[in-house]
Design a protein around this motif. Structure first.
Motif, PDB file in Angstrom:
ATOM      1  N   VAL A 196      -0.489   5.628   6.337  1.00 24.45           N
ATOM      2  CA  VAL A 196       0.584   4.631   6.304  1.00 24.45           C
ATOM      3  C   VAL A 196       0.125   3.385   5.547  1.00 24.45           C
ATOM      4  O   VAL A 196       0.897   2.779   4.794  1.00 24.45           O
ATOM      5  N   VAL A 197      -1.131   3.021   5.730  1.00 27.38           N
ATOM      6  CA  VAL A 197      -1.681   1.878   4.992  1.00 27.38           C
ATOM      7  C   VAL A 197      -1.624   2.145   3.491  1.00 27.38           C
ATOM      8  O   VAL A 197      -1.235   1.274   2.700  1.00 27.38           O
ATOM      9  N   PHE A 198      -1.978   3.352   3.077  1.00 28.25           N
ATOM     10  CA  PHE A 198      -1.964   3.697   1.660  1.00 28.25           C
ATOM     11  C   PHE A 198      -0.549   3.747   1.091  1.00 28.25           C
ATOM     12  O   PHE A 198      -0.354   3.588  -0.118  1.00 28.25           O
ATOM     13  N   LEU A 199       0.454   3.960   1.945  1.00 30.99           N
ATOM     14  CA  LEU A 199       1.849   3.980   1.493  1.00 30.99           C
ATOM     15  C   LEU A 199       2.452   2.585   1.341  1.00 30.99           C
ATOM     16  O   LEU A 199       3.422   2.396   0.602  1.00 30.99           O
ATOM     17  N   THR A 200       1.876   1.619   2.023  1.00 26.06           N
ATOM     18  CA  THR A 200       2.463   0.277   2.065  1.00 26.06           C
ATOM     19  C   THR A 200       2.649  -0.359   0.687  1.00 26.06           C
ATOM     20  O   THR A 200       3.704  -0.972   0.424  1.00 26.06           O
ATOM     21  N   PRO A 201       1.676  -0.265  -0.257  1.00 30.66           N
ATOM     22  CA  PRO A 201       1.911  -0.860  -1.581  1.00 30.66           C
ATOM     23  C   PRO A 201       3.153  -0.310  -2.279  1.00 30.66           C
ATOM     24  O   PRO A 201       3.789  -1.031  -3.060  1.00 30.66           O
TER      25      PRO A 201
END
Length: 398
Positions: free
Chosen positions: A164-169
């Motif tokens: 989910v962190v990697f999807l945020t950008p």
């Protein structure tokens, strides 16, 4: 700019550039989870190479630069958005570290298209000291990311997972893409470059034959080696070498805040002293700080205390980001209608070559921070030497 104010233009360019920092800084708190997820050892440098692969994608600036000169800035910028968003999704779905690294490379390719188009858009509108001040203001907003992104990444990680962190950008990129639809094309159709091989070679030679461009590009490149090594290895230095992982997001964010202050200060200094004098002052401060860091690292019986180490590193990183808008504006000042090509060579040099050199430093940071201290010192001395070299020459060949 018929449909957009100067303030909105600066804010928009800063937010598009901010995606590059967000793509790197938000994922740093996830490195330990990524290592566990893919079965890597706690001292593995594979996660640091995720930063390196992202920077390696910047080599495609050499493609997007001529495209921006031929087809305009806007088509290249939008291509970058599509690649960036797609790679974010691909990274979150990656089945192993190899696929994740490949996604990071493609993400860097998308970032390279946006970087070239932003730099060319700024050069289309400003030059010289005015460009340096504008780039400083853009970087001041851009540096919100190093302050808040690690905290945001850690907050998301506390309630979800690293994917989910990697999807945020990607979510931010969608918002900025919609906003960018307001931006008018700044490269007039009648003044655009051709893309035949002979014309490209001629343009390439014209850029590289300009000593001013080469010198200031080289300054940024050598300084970026230590800068990128810090970004890729800071989590491992704090968490593994010093065994204080709980301090990482606060130290990284504090240094990001200092960098933002320095870029704002640089805009004021450029207005008063000009880009060249300001650059000289900053390089002298950088070399002095690097020498102090090296002396402490070699002279201290035990490892340099964590907060002393990162206090000096914070100064060096902050001076570095204040240097960049001055060196970029001076490098691109004589480029005119070759701004796209010049921006692509400039960005490829410092982001790709600098990142490669930074990865070499990363590989040496195993049980000690001495290699990083040596790198700061060598890079600072080389940059100062490059600045002093040929300083008496004429402006366009200085």
């Amino acid at each position: 700019m018929k449909n957009i104010s100067r303030a909105e233009f600066i804010a928009m360019m800063a937010c598009i550039e901010l995606l590059t920092a967000l793509a790197i800084d938000i994922m740093l708190p996830t490195f330990a989870d990524v290592r566990r997820h893919f079965g890597l050892s706690s001292v593995s440098a594979a996660t640091a190479r995720l930063v390196t692969f992202f920077f390696m994608g910047q080599v495609c600036q050499l493609i997007f630069g001529p495209m921006a000169d031929k087809y305009g800035r806007i088509p290249v910028m939008r291509t970058g958005f599509v690649l960036f968003i797609s790679a974010c999704v691909g990274g979150a779905l990656a089945p192993d570290i190899i696929w994740l690294s490949a996604a990071r490379f493609v993400m860097g390719v998308g970032s390279s298209a946006m970087f070239v188009s932003v730099l060319a858009c700024v050069r289309d509108r400003f030059s010289g000291n005015e460009m340096a001040r504008t780039m400083s203001l853009i970087l001041t907003i851009f540096l919100i990311a190093p302050v808040l992104a690690p905290l945001l990444g850690a907050a998301i990680l506390s309630v979800s997972n690293w994917q989910v962190v990697f999807l945020t950008p990607a979510a931010f990129a969608v918002v900025f893409f919609v906003w960018s639809l307001r931006l008018p094309e700044s490269a007039p159709a009648e003044g655009r470059q051709t893309t035949d091989v002979l014309a490209l070679v001629k343009s390439f030679r014209a850029v590289f034959s300009n000593r001013q461009f080469v010198r200031y590009t080289a300054i940024t490149t050598v300084l970026f080696a230590a800068f990128s090594s810090y970004v890729g290895s800071s989590e491992r230095i704090i968490g593994t070498i010093y065994g204080q992982p709980q301090w990482f997001v606060y130290i990284f964010g504090s240094i990001g805040f200092c960098m933002s202050l320095f870029t704002f200060m640089n805009a004021r200094l450029v207005a008063k002293f000009g880009a060249r004098r300001t650059l000289r002052m900053l390089l002298l401060v950088y070399v002095a700080g690097a020498l102090v860091l090296l002396a402490l690292t070699l002279g201290w019986q035990a490892p340099v205390p964590l907060f002393v180490l990162f206090g000096i590193i914070g100064l060096l990183q902050s001076v570095n980001v204040a240097i960049e808008p001055n060196s970029s504006s001076l490098a691109l000042e004589p480029m005119g209608d070759k701004a796209g090509m010049a921006a692509s060579i400039y960005g490829t040099s410092y982001l790709v070559i600098g990142a490669f050199l930074g990865s070499v430093i990363d590989s040496l940071l195993v049980n000690s921070t001495t290699p990083l201290a040596i790198a700061y010192c060598i890079d600072g001395c080389l940059a100062l030497g490059l600045f002093l070299w040929g300083r008496g020459a004429k402006s366009t060949n200085a």
